[in-house]
Design a protein around this motif. Sequence first.
Motif, PDB file in Angstrom:
ATOM      1  N   ASP A 117      41.799 -45.946  63.157  1.00  0.00           N
ATOM      2  CA  ASP A 117      43.183 -46.348  62.881  1.00  0.00           C
ATOM      3  C   ASP A 117      43.232 -47.084  61.554  1.00  0.00           C
ATOM      4  N   GLN A 118      44.312 -46.859  60.839  1.00  0.00           N
ATOM      5  CA  GLN A 118      44.449 -47.438  59.507  1.00  0.00           C
ATOM      6  C   GLN A 118      45.880 -47.888  59.321  1.00  0.00           C
ATOM      7  N   ARG A 135      50.898 -47.276  61.197  1.00  0.00           N
ATOM      8  CA  ARG A 135      49.531 -47.146  61.663  1.00  0.00           C
ATOM      9  C   ARG A 135      49.234 -45.654  61.759  1.00  0.00           C
TER      10      ARG A 135
END
Length: 886
Positions: free
Chosen positions: A637-638, A663
Motif C-alpha cells: 500500500d502506498q 491509498r
Amino acid sequence: MLSSNQIRQLFLDFFKSKGHTIVPSATVVPQDDPTLLFTNAGMNQFKKIFLNLETRDYQRAVDSQKVLRVSGKHNDLEEVGKDHTHHTFFEMLGNWSFGDPKSADGIGKGYFKKETIEFAWEFLTQKAGLDKNRLYATVHISDDEALGHWLKLTSLPKERVQKFEDKYNFWEMGETGPCGPCSEIHYDRGQKHGCGKPTCRPNCDCGRFVEVWNLVFIQYERQADGSLKPLPAKHVDTGMGFERLVHIMQEKDSNYATDLFTPIIKQTEEICGKRYSPDKKEGTSFRVVADHIRALVFTIGDGALPSNEGRGYVVRRILRRAARRGRLLEIHEPFLYKLSGRVIDIMGEAYPDIKQRHEHIAMVIKTEEERFGETLDLGLSLFDQIASKLKASKGTVISGPDTFKLYDTFGFPLDLTQVMAEERGFKVDSEGFKQAMTGQRERARAARGEVAYTAAKEVDYPACIFVGYNSLVQKTRVNGLYIKELSIDKAEKGQTVDITLENTPFYGEGGGQAGDIGFWENPNCRIKILNAVKAFNGSTVHHAEIISGSIKLKDEVTATVDQQARLSTARHHTAIHLLQAALQQIVGKHVQQQGSMVSPKRLRFDFTHFAGLDQMQLDEVEHLVNRKIMDNLPVADQQMKLTEAQKTGAMALFGEKYGEEVRVISCGDFSKELCSGTHVKHSGELGLFKIIKEEAIASGVRRIEAVVGEAAYKQIKQDQMLVAEIQYRLKANREDIVKKLNAQMEELKTLAKAKKEEVKLQQGSLIEGLFKEVKKVEDVQLLVKLLDGFTQDGMREMADKLRVKLPGGIIILASTDEGKFGFTVAVGDELIKSKKFMAGDIAKKIAAATGGKGGGRPQLAQVGGKDEGKLKEQMGKIEGIIFNKL
Ligand code: SER
C-alpha cells in the motif's frame, strides 16, 4: 463545401497556428468528477486548472469536446427535435487560455479578452468564411472592456454589439464552480426564419438568430452560499457549437441537413419507408431519433450502460424516448442499433474509440431495445386509454398511480410520459408518481426484512480514528457511548450500545468491506464487538454488547480485532483486486466495478459486461487468479496524490469521492487500485480462489461470487463429499461415476419407454371396458367413471380417445389423489355442433357443485378441487347436474 471532418480540423489547425496545444476530448462519461453526471461543457476537463488545483505544461489549448446536455443547469433535452439547433449530444469546439499572460506578446502564453475576440473574429470571417453582415456580438451588461474590443478590433457596427444581463451573458458550469461574464457570437439565419417582430434580435426565441460561439472569461468561483469568489488568475473558456458551425458553413437551414446527420436520417427513412420532411409533424421524430442515437453511441462507447440509476438511467431514458419515436414512425422492430453504424461512419474518424467498440455499442442498444420493445406497445395502448378517459372526464392531469404503472409495468420513464402527456395538452402528477414510487420501495424493503445496522445519521459522533492497517490491538479510551442516538455516560452488562474510541484498530464497514468484529476488555469489563461501521462524519462506531462488568466515558480499554475474521476478510478483499484485473485481461478493458462486498466468508463482485461469461472464460479467470496467488505477489500500500495515482493507471471507482491523498494497493505488477480496505501482505496467503457463481443482476451488470482461503477449501471439501456420496450411492469407483451414471440413465429411459407402452396397452383394454359402461340419457351417450390412480394427463388422454369414439357422447372421468380430486370432461363433436353441450360449461357446473375450480374448451375441460369428500358426495349426482335435473 468542406465536410464536417474538414471543418473540425480547420478549427484545430487554426488555433494550433496560434500557439495552442491540441488536446483530446475528455470522455463524455466523466472519469473523476462524481459531482457531474455527464460532461456538459468543454471546460469540465480543465476545471481543476481554473480552481488552481492542477497545472498543465501549456497555457493555450484547443479541442473538440464531446458533450451531453441532459440535466441540471444545462439541459437541452426538451428542445431536441422541436427545433433545428439543439441537441442532447454535441461537439463543442473550444480554445482555452489558462492563467494570466506571462509576457505581453509571447506566443503560447496566457491571454484574455482582447486576443479571444480577435481569434474568434479571424476564424469566423477569414477561415470559416462567414458573412460579416450576418454576425452579432453580445457582451455582459457590465463589460465595457469586451464591448470596446469588439468595436475596435472588428468591423462590427455599434448596433450589432449588444449588452445583455446575467441570464444570457454570465456563464456558470453548475450550482457551484468556475464562472464569469461571457461574450457570445450570434448568426442571423435570415428573416424567413424569424418572428418578424420589431424587437427581434439575438436571444429572441424565434430561431432567427443562432448562438454560435460563447467566449467565457472565467474569473470567479461560485460558492455553495451563492457568493462569487475571485479566482487567483483569469482564464479563457470558449465553446462553439460544432453542428451549428457546420450548418452555417455548409449553407443549410438546419443542423440535421448537414453531413453529420443526413446519413442517419436516410437510413431511418429506409427502415420506416417514409420520407423525412422537416416541416411535417413526423419530422420531429426523425430528428429526435437522429439526435438520440448519437447520444447513445457516445455514452455507451464511453462505458455507460442502461440501468435504473444515475448515468445509466439517463442512457435508458434517451433510448426509450428514441424507441417510442420509432413507433411513431411505425417501426415495430429494434432499429436504433442499426443506426449506430451510421454514427460510427460519420464520427469514427475523429473518435476512433467508437469504431473499436462498435460491436459492444450495437449489442447494448439492441438488447435494451428488445427489452423495452416487449412492453412498449402495451404501454402505449394503456397510455391511450388513460388519455381518452381523461379527455372524456375533462381532466388535465395524468395521475401519480397511472404514471407509476406506466413506469413500473411498462418501463416508461417519467419524462417520457411527460412528453407524451404534453403532446396531448395534459400534465403529469409527478409528486403523486414519486409517492407511488416511495411506497413501493418501502414495501419491498419491508418484505425483504432489511434492517441493516447503520450508524445514526442524527448523531455527530466524536472522531474515532482508524489505526488498524498494521496492528489489531490498541489500548485507547472511550470517547462516546450511545443507546441508539442517545448519548449516555455508562453501560452495563447485558446492554447493547454504540461506542466510539479515541482511535481504533477496528475497520468500519465501508467501500464494500465488512466491519471488523472482536472484543474489548479492561479489569472492569469485557465487551463483544458485533460490528463496526463508518458513520456519516467519518468516525468509526462500534456496535457492542457488554458481556460483563460496566463501562463509562473516558475508560481505558484494550481493543482487540478478531484476527481470523480480519484475515479472512483481507484475503477476500485482495482476491477482488486480482479478480478485477483478471476480468479486464480476459473479458476486456470495459469491465468496471459496479459494486462489491467482502466478508470473512466470501466476496461478491459486480461489474459491467453485457453477456454472461461462458464456462471457458470463467475457468480462465479462475485459473489466472490462482496463478497470481501461486506467484505469491507482494501486496503493497502506498499513499500518494490523486493525480499521481491516476498517472500510474491505478483503477479508481466511478462515483467515489477521493480526497487529495489516496491509498493505492498494488499486487505486484498485476493490479493497482485506489482502495482504503485491508489486505494481505502476499497473494500467496489467499491459498486458493474458487468461483461459486456468475449471474446477471441488471442489464449489462454481472455478478461473480467467489471464495478464497479457508472458505475455498471448505467449498472444495463439500464438493468432494458430494462426489463421495454419489460414488457410494452408485456403488462406483470415482473414475467410473460418469460411465455408471450414463448407463443408469439409459436404463431409466428404456424403462420409461416400456412403461408408456404398457400404459397404452392397458388404456386400450380399459377403454374397451369403459364402453360397456356407457348409458343413454336423453339421446346422449353418457359415461361417468371414477378412475383412481390416474394422473391428470393420463385422464385427459383417455377422455380424448373416448370422445373420438363417442361423437354423440359426454365423458366424465374423475380421480382422487392425496385428498384432492380432479374431473376430466369431454364432449363428442356431434354434440358440440348441436350446441347443447360444451365441456367447458359442464366443468363449470361440476365445479360449482363440488366446490372446485373448472373450465376449458368445448371439447375438453377440467375441474380440480381440494375436498375429496365433496367428490364422493356428488359422484352419483353428476347426471342430474349435466341434464339440469337437480
Ligand atoms: N463553457 C462555455 C459553454 O459551455 C463555453 O465553453 O458554453
